[in-house]
Scaffold this motif. Sequence first.
Motif, PDB file in Angstrom:
ATOM      1  N   VAL A  58      34.767  19.555  10.535  1.00 37.94           N
ATOM      2  CA  VAL A  58      36.078  18.648  10.547  1.00 37.94           C
ATOM      3  C   VAL A  58      35.477  17.364   9.786  1.00 37.94           C
ATOM      4  O   VAL A  58      34.739  16.628  10.131  1.00 37.94           O
ATOM      5  N   LEU A  63      30.817  20.587  14.151  1.00 39.04           N
ATOM      6  CA  LEU A  63      31.202  20.574  15.398  1.00 39.04           C
ATOM      7  C   LEU A  63      30.640  21.385  16.117  1.00 39.04           C
ATOM      8  O   LEU A  63      30.022  22.486  15.822  1.00 39.04           O
ATOM      9  N   VAL A  82      38.164  18.850  18.789  1.00 34.72           N
ATOM     10  CA  VAL A  82      38.200  17.515  18.000  1.00 34.72           C
ATOM     11  C   VAL A  82      38.898  16.494  18.961  1.00 34.72           C
ATOM     12  O   VAL A  82      39.893  16.702  19.156  1.00 34.72           O
ATOM     13  N   ARG A  88      37.965  12.186  13.120  1.00 36.36           N
ATOM     14  CA  ARG A  88      38.324  12.967  12.004  1.00 36.36           C
ATOM     15  C   ARG A  88      38.527  11.853  10.802  1.00 36.36           C
ATOM     16  O   ARG A  88      39.524  11.929   9.883  1.00 36.36           O
TER      17      ARG A  88
END
Length: 133
Positions: A58, A63, A82, A88
């Motif tokens: 992301v 991740l 997330v 982000r």
Amino acid sequence: GEWYALERDAVGRAFRWSGPARTAHVELVVDAARPLVVEALLLHALTPDQWAGARLVVEGVALPTERCAAGDGEGTILRALVEGAAARGGRLDAVRVGVEVPRTVVVADVAPGSADARRLGVGIAWLGARPAS
């Protein structure tokens, strides 16, 4: 590009190969201020290390990626959580999500008799994000 054209496998499932780069992305319009679950359905890989090493990214950050069998027993769902907009890139209206593989492979190098010169990552049926509940 990061994705090859849509194709269908021997049982008719639609998917796209990632490649020729190691990471392929899509841009999603979401409420990125909230925690998100990012998921992809992995259908194909040319080598075992591609299958085992595929992970979600992301905004360019890899991740920790969970794996579980798809409901129909075909393929593997990749899933990652997330937390917060900072993870982000601070954007609140969209998020760039993708799949990364340890390497891409030229089909002809691993499939004897093939003339396919494409450099492929993994075959993905879908890739998306939803609010974490």
